[in-house]
Design an enzyme around this catalytic site. Structure first.
Site, PDB file in Angstrom:
ATOM      1  N   GLU A 501      -0.032  -9.581  -4.152  1.00  0.00           N
ATOM      2  CA  GLU A 501      -1.292  -9.515  -3.377  1.00  0.00           C
ATOM      3  C   GLU A 501      -1.018  -9.335  -1.882  1.00  0.00           C
ATOM      4  O   GLU A 501      -1.576 -10.025  -1.037  1.00  0.00           O
ATOM      5  CB  GLU A 501      -2.165 -10.753  -3.653  1.00  0.00           C
ATOM      6  CG  GLU A 501      -2.736 -10.716  -5.072  1.00  0.00           C
ATOM      7  CD  GLU A 501      -3.887 -11.675  -5.323  1.00  0.00           C
ATOM      8  OE1 GLU A 501      -4.245 -12.441  -4.413  1.00  0.00           O
ATOM      9  OE2 GLU A 501      -4.425 -11.639  -6.447  1.00  0.00           O
TER      10      GLU A 501
HETATM   11  C1  FAD Z   1       5.520 -10.969 -10.815  1.00  0.00           C
HETATM   12  C2  FAD Z   1       4.688  -9.873 -10.254  1.00  0.00           C
HETATM   13  C3  FAD Z   1       3.384  -9.696 -10.684  1.00  0.00           C
HETATM   14  C4  FAD Z   1       2.625  -8.624 -10.210  1.00  0.00           C
HETATM   15  N1  FAD Z   1       1.388  -8.384 -10.734  1.00  0.00           N
HETATM   16  C5  FAD Z   1       0.759  -7.227 -10.411  1.00  0.00           C
HETATM   17  C6  FAD Z   1      -0.437  -6.843 -11.080  1.00  0.00           C
HETATM   18  O1  FAD Z   1      -0.948  -7.553 -11.947  1.00  0.00           O
HETATM   19  N2  FAD Z   1      -1.012  -5.654 -10.742  1.00  0.00           N
HETATM   20  C7  FAD Z   1      -0.473  -4.841  -9.807  1.00  0.00           C
HETATM   21  O2  FAD Z   1      -1.016  -3.785  -9.554  1.00  0.00           O
HETATM   22  N3  FAD Z   1       0.646  -5.181  -9.111  1.00  0.00           N
HETATM   23  C8  FAD Z   1       1.277  -6.344  -9.413  1.00  0.00           C
HETATM   24  N4  FAD Z   1       2.435  -6.689  -8.756  1.00  0.00           N
HETATM   25  C9  FAD Z   1       2.933  -5.813  -7.722  1.00  0.00           C
HETATM   26  C10 FAD Z   1       2.911  -6.416  -6.335  1.00  0.00           C
HETATM   27  O3  FAD Z   1       1.616  -6.407  -5.812  1.00  0.00           O
HETATM   28  C11 FAD Z   1       3.915  -5.615  -5.511  1.00  0.00           C
HETATM   29  O4  FAD Z   1       5.174  -6.080  -5.912  1.00  0.00           O
HETATM   30  C12 FAD Z   1       3.740  -5.716  -4.054  1.00  0.00           C
HETATM   31  O5  FAD Z   1       2.619  -4.976  -3.679  1.00  0.00           O
HETATM   32  C13 FAD Z   1       4.960  -5.221  -3.281  1.00  0.00           C
HETATM   33  O6  FAD Z   1       5.412  -3.986  -3.725  1.00  0.00           O
HETATM   34  P1  FAD Z   1       6.972  -3.787  -4.058  1.00  0.00           P
HETATM   35  O7  FAD Z   1       7.408  -4.909  -4.916  1.00  0.00           O
HETATM   36  O8  FAD Z   1       7.148  -2.411  -4.556  1.00  0.00           O
HETATM   37  O9  FAD Z   1       7.706  -3.966  -2.676  1.00  0.00           O
HETATM   38  P2  FAD Z   1       7.818  -2.888  -1.507  1.00  0.00           P
HETATM   39  O10 FAD Z   1       6.512  -2.293  -1.222  1.00  0.00           O
HETATM   40  O11 FAD Z   1       8.954  -1.984  -1.802  1.00  0.00           O
HETATM   41  O12 FAD Z   1       8.169  -3.821  -0.270  1.00  0.00           O
HETATM   42  C14 FAD Z   1       9.501  -4.302  -0.028  1.00  0.00           C
HETATM   43  C15 FAD Z   1       9.470  -5.095   1.262  1.00  0.00           C
HETATM   44  O13 FAD Z   1       9.105  -4.241   2.346  1.00  0.00           O
HETATM   45  C16 FAD Z   1       8.072  -4.856   3.095  1.00  0.00           C
HETATM   46  N5  FAD Z   1       7.250  -3.809   3.688  1.00  0.00           N
HETATM   47  C17 FAD Z   1       6.685  -2.754   3.109  1.00  0.00           C
HETATM   48  N6  FAD Z   1       6.004  -2.030   3.993  1.00  0.00           N
HETATM   49  C18 FAD Z   1       6.149  -2.635   5.186  1.00  0.00           C
HETATM   50  C19 FAD Z   1       5.683  -2.385   6.505  1.00  0.00           C
HETATM   51  N7  FAD Z   1       4.916  -1.349   6.805  1.00  0.00           N
HETATM   52  N8  FAD Z   1       6.029  -3.239   7.474  1.00  0.00           N
HETATM   53  C20 FAD Z   1       6.804  -4.307   7.206  1.00  0.00           C
HETATM   54  N9  FAD Z   1       7.263  -4.595   5.993  1.00  0.00           N
HETATM   55  C21 FAD Z   1       6.935  -3.771   4.993  1.00  0.00           C
HETATM   56  C22 FAD Z   1       7.323  -5.724   2.121  1.00  0.00           C
HETATM   57  O14 FAD Z   1       6.666  -6.782   2.801  1.00  0.00           O
HETATM   58  C23 FAD Z   1       8.469  -6.237   1.253  1.00  0.00           C
HETATM   59  O15 FAD Z   1       9.035  -7.355   1.866  1.00  0.00           O
HETATM   60  C24 FAD Z   1       3.180  -7.761  -9.228  1.00  0.00           C
HETATM   61  C25 FAD Z   1       4.477  -7.977  -8.764  1.00  0.00           C
HETATM   62  C26 FAD Z   1       5.231  -8.997  -9.270  1.00  0.00           C
HETATM   63  C27 FAD Z   1       6.640  -9.160  -8.776  1.00  0.00           C
END
Ligand code: FAD
Length: 825
Positions: A501
């Site tokens: 989220e």
């Molecule tokens: C257990 C679990 C349950 C989930 N459940 C759902 C679900 O039900 N439905 C769904 O749609 N999604 C779900 N998600 C997805 C979740 O919302 C995403 O993991 C999240 O949005 C982050 O995306 P990512 O993991 O690809 O990380 P990335 O987007 O690759 O981010 C990696 C890091 O980079 C940082 N970052 C990225 N952009 C920037 C920026 N511009 N400035 C500074 N920092 C930045 C982030 O803060 C993070 O620390 C779930 C994830 C997990 C792990």
């Protein structure tokens, strides 16, 4: 004599600025000043004439709008348009979502504390209380988290049935559709309790009640969609998931490659206007078992079957799992927490346009829908997860530190452990305060997007810190997993709440101040909108209006920062009582924050979006002001318990210290050095004097949770601590009580050893000798023996045969050493 008049005008202008006087009042005051000076001063005619020309030269053009537009507002508007940051559609939708609550007051630099204290308290209805005391307690009593996470990798079937029957998946669905229609606070309390027992079970409950099909349908669904799905979701006949994230679209969800194309197709043998979908999503909670998938995708209409636009934008639809082309069922394994989570894909899936949530008219509105729901939802599930963990940690770690002895002393008496205990209790107090405060604001009808982001970020970050400290205090006891370990799984899974989220780094760097400045600042959004207006006249009038207000606002904050810095906020009238100084300091820093926010926007303009470290620190200052407000409100809400004052002081001083440090870091890194020096003089005219809470306060806070004090139970209220078999917190409480009762007798035994009356040995041996020598009574011997028994139960850890730990091997029947491991039972 001239100096006196100069000082008078400086004082007059300072007073007007401090009190945010209107332009008319400024002008009137200025004219009165000039008349008095002309009549009373002995300045030369030239001196007086210069003063008239100078002051009227400023004020007359400000009153004559045509002059003001031409020579001031128009050039500023042109400049503003050049430096104005560009904004994507997703950013615009995010900005438009939700409402502004208390955080808006903090942006204005002069928070109305009486208004804060008059905001509603979080309260549970009788029905909500009965649900928490009934089904929620019963559920927690059923949970064997080790069995769930280690043996089954799922909830047992009877628990699934219980969750459905009792309406756990219908907390937010309105009664009209068979749901519970609980308040945000009740929702938060329910999740807090379940999270304090099991992350796997709580996450399973959290998802259908957070951003997902039910919430989207309630707000945007067509009557037909609501009537069909909501009662089925409420009864648990449908298991929903919501799929937004994909391999290339995580934080930047707008970058998704999931595509739908509007076309004609066939559905149930009939020609149907629909969408051909291809998608690849991952990390989707409940996807492996979902019967209905909420899907976000980009919708295109190349043949204009829906209207003029080709690229319609992000759209949300509900797709039954069994629709041809949809694949789901495989699972991810998120940090040993076994709620159902996995990928879901679709290849050439055809759905009717009626499956778009809200129908075809909502095509392209998906991002706005999601952002609006998140504006409130972010403050519920994940803060509750962290708080549930923190409450359990406070309850168990306070007791454990009293029960566990090293060097013949309860470890809680060591100053190093006390420091960590104080952090655990202090952060838990802040976490509880801020999530209750935000939940109550949501229940009053707001959807406070920025406050929710602040709550989500800080409560989950603090949860992680609390977990780390608890792990350190427990040592090996928390490291060796098994049924007796009540911390390991929760601490292991802390990064989940940090990531979902809105991942925390992004939330801190981009959302809290980045969106906050636009949403909560009294003038910035109006200026932005005015500058975007294509009608030049309307644009100039609106821009001018906002600009004049903005100038007076900035000037006021400049004066207020200096005056409040010099007086340490003592001149501010605030609610009286033991927390008076915290209110005053919060006002002081709110004024300074409003000033620095304005100057940063002015100096950095559109580049502020890329200067994430600056934006993050501004966001931190706003956040800590919000947390401090929540702490003060919480203390008042709970009836200003004197016992809790060490907690309030620890929490309040931590916030003030953090604010000071973030200002300092911000100014050290501010790109324009001259501006930074100027701001430092205004904000810290007498230097920086806030320190972290003293060891003395830390000691008092630690004592609150090491003992059976009212504060210990207020702080941990809402965690599942009932004395049901296998519930470790209850065993710890029992051991704590027995340890406290035994301590005076143990003291006597130690004295007897020192006097040579008893031989040294274990406490049990000493007690038995003492009884034989009639130094203690039978009752006292029993107290010692019972305390020892309770203590041993609590400090024990689990051990296993290797085969029991070889899950992969057991599942796959591979051989280990000479043994063939049979399939898991
Ligand atoms: C257990 C679990 C349950 C989930 N459940 C759902 C679900 O039900 N439905 C769904 O749609 N999604 C779900 N998600 C997805 C979740 O919302 C995403 O993991 C999240 O949005 C982050 O995306 P990512 O993991 O690809 O990380 P990335 O987007 O690759 O981010 C990696 C890091 O980079 C940082 N970052 C990225 N952009 C920037 C920026 N511009 N400035 C500074 N920092 C930045 C982030 O803060 C993070 O620390 C779930 C994830 C997990 C792990």
């Amino acid at each position: 004599m001239g100096w006196i008049w100069l000082l008078t005008i400086v004082g007059l202008f300072g007073t007007l600025a401090y009190n945010r006087a209107r332009l008319n009042v400024w002008t009137l005051a200025c004219v009165v000043f000039l008349i008095l000076m002309t009549r009373l001063s002995d300045l030369s005619v030239w001196g007086i004439a210069i003063a008239w020309i100078f002051l009227l030269g400023i004020f007359i053009p400000l009153h004559v709008t045509s002059l003001r537009y031409k020579f001031f507002s128009k050039p500023v508007l042109n400049f503003y348009r050049k430096v104005m940051p560009t904004m994507s559609r997703t950013e615009r939708d995010a900005l438009a979502a939700g409402t502004v609550g208390w955080e808006g007051e903090l942006f204005r630099g002069n928070p109305r504390w009486s208004h804060l204290l008059s905001l509603p308290k979080p309260e549970l209805s009788e029905e909500e209380q009965a649900f928490i005391q009934g089904p929620v307690e019963e559920l927690c009593g059923m949970i064997d988290d080790w069995d769930i996470t280690h043996n089954r990798a799922d909830l047992p079937p009877e628990m699934w049935a219980f969750l459905k029957e009792q309406g756990f998946f219908a907390l937010i669905i309105t009664k009209e559709y068979g749901g519970k229609e609980f308040s945000a606070y009740a929702h938060s309390q329910i999740l807090t309790k379940v999270y304090s027992k099991s992350g796997s079970v709580a996450s399973t409950i959290a998802v259908p009640n957070s951003l997902g099909p039910a919430e989207l349908l309630m707000h945007y669904g067509t009557a037909e969609q609501k009537n069909y799905y909501l009662p089925r979701l409420a009864r648990g006949e449908e298991i929903p998931c919501f799929a937004l994230t994909g391999p290339e679209a995580g934080s930047d969800a707008g970058a998704m490659r999931d595509k739908g194309v509007v076309c004609w197709g066939e559905m149930d043998g009939k020609k149907t206007l629909g969408i051909r979908l291809n998608f690849n999503k991952r990390y989707i909670t409940l996807a492996p078992i979902a019967s209905v998938i909420g899907l976000a995708f980009k919708l295109y209409d190349p043949e204009h079957l829906l209207g003029d636009k080709k690229d319609l934008g992000i759209t949300c639809a509900l797709i039954p799992r069994m629709t041809p082309g949809v694949t789901a069922g495989r699972r991810h394994f998120p940090l040993n927490i076994v709620f159902q989570n996995g990928p879901v894909q679709g290849k050439d899936v055809f759905i009717p346009v009626d499956w778009i949530i809200g129908g075809a008219k909502m095509a392209g509105h998906g991002w706005r829908m999601l952002m609006e729901c998140l504006a409130a939802g972010r403050a519920i599930s994940l803060p509750a997860s962290a708080l549930g963990g923190a409450k359990q940690v406070t309850y168990t770690t306070g007791a454990y530190a009293r029960i566990r002895r090293q060097f013949n002393v309860p470890i809680g008496r060591f100053e190093g452990i006390e420091e960590a205990l104080a952090r655990i209790a202090g952060y838990t107090y802040i976490m509880d305060a801020v999530r209750s405060f935000t939940a109550a604001i949501i229940d009053s009808g707001e959807k406070p997007a920025i406050a929710s982001a602040i709550t989500k970020y800080h409560v989950t970050e603090m949860g992680r810190m609390v977990g780390n400290d608890a792990m350190d205090i427990h040592g090996g006891k928390a490291i060796c997993l098994g049924p007796k370990n009540y911390l390991g799984r929760a601490c292991e899974s802390a990064p989940i709440a940090i990531t979902v989220e809105g991942a925390n780094i992004l939330t801190r760097c981009l959302i809290i101040f980045g969106q906050g400045a636009m949403r909560c600042h009294p003038y910035v959004f109006s200026e932005f909108e005015a500058a975007q207006n294509q009608n030049e006249t309307e644009s100039l009038i609106a821009f001018d209006d906002a600009l004049i207000g903005h100038m007076s606002f900035t000037m006021s904050n400049l004066v207020r920062s200096l005056v409040l810095g010099l007086t340490s906020g003592r001149v501010v009238i605030v609610p009286q009582g033991k927390t008076k100084r915290y209110f005053q300091q919060a006002t002081r820093f709110s004024a300074a924050f409003a000033l620095v926010a304005d100057i940063s926007l002015l100096v950095l303009g559109g580049t502020l979006k890329r200067k994430e470290a600056i934006s993050a620190r501004l966001g931190d200052i706003l956040s800590y002001l919000y947390l401090l407000s929540a702490i003060l409100k919480h203390y008042h809400n709970q009836g200003k318990n004197g016992d809790d004052l060490p907690l309030v002081r620890w929490a309040g001083l931590t916030c003030l210290y953090e604010i000071q440090q973030r200002f300092d870091e911000l100014l050290k890194n501010f790109p324009n050095r001259w501006v930074a020096v100027f701001l430092r003089i205004l904000i810290f005219p007498l230097g920086r004097h806030f320190a972290k809470p003293s060891d003395k306060i830390g000691h008092k806070v630690a004592q609150l949770i090491l003992n059976q004090t009212p504060s210990r139970y207020r702080l941990t209220e809402g965690a599942f601590v009932s004395a049901v078999p296998g519930n470790m917190p209850a065993l710890l409480e029992d051991a704590l009580l027995k340890t406290i009762t035994a301590e005076p007798i143990e003291k006597r035994l130690r004295a007897a050893v020192n006097e040579g009356l008893l031989r040294n040995g274990t406490i049990e041996e000493q007690a038995k000798q003492a009884f034989i020598k009639q130094l203690i009574s039978q009752d006292q011997l029993d107290i010692i023996l019972q305390a020892e028994e309770a203590r041993q139960k609590v400090i024990a850890v689990d051990d296993f045969a290797t085969e029991d730990l070889m899950h992969g091997a057991r599942q796959n029947k591979i051989s280990y050493g000479s043994k063939n491991i049979e399939k898991n039972v």
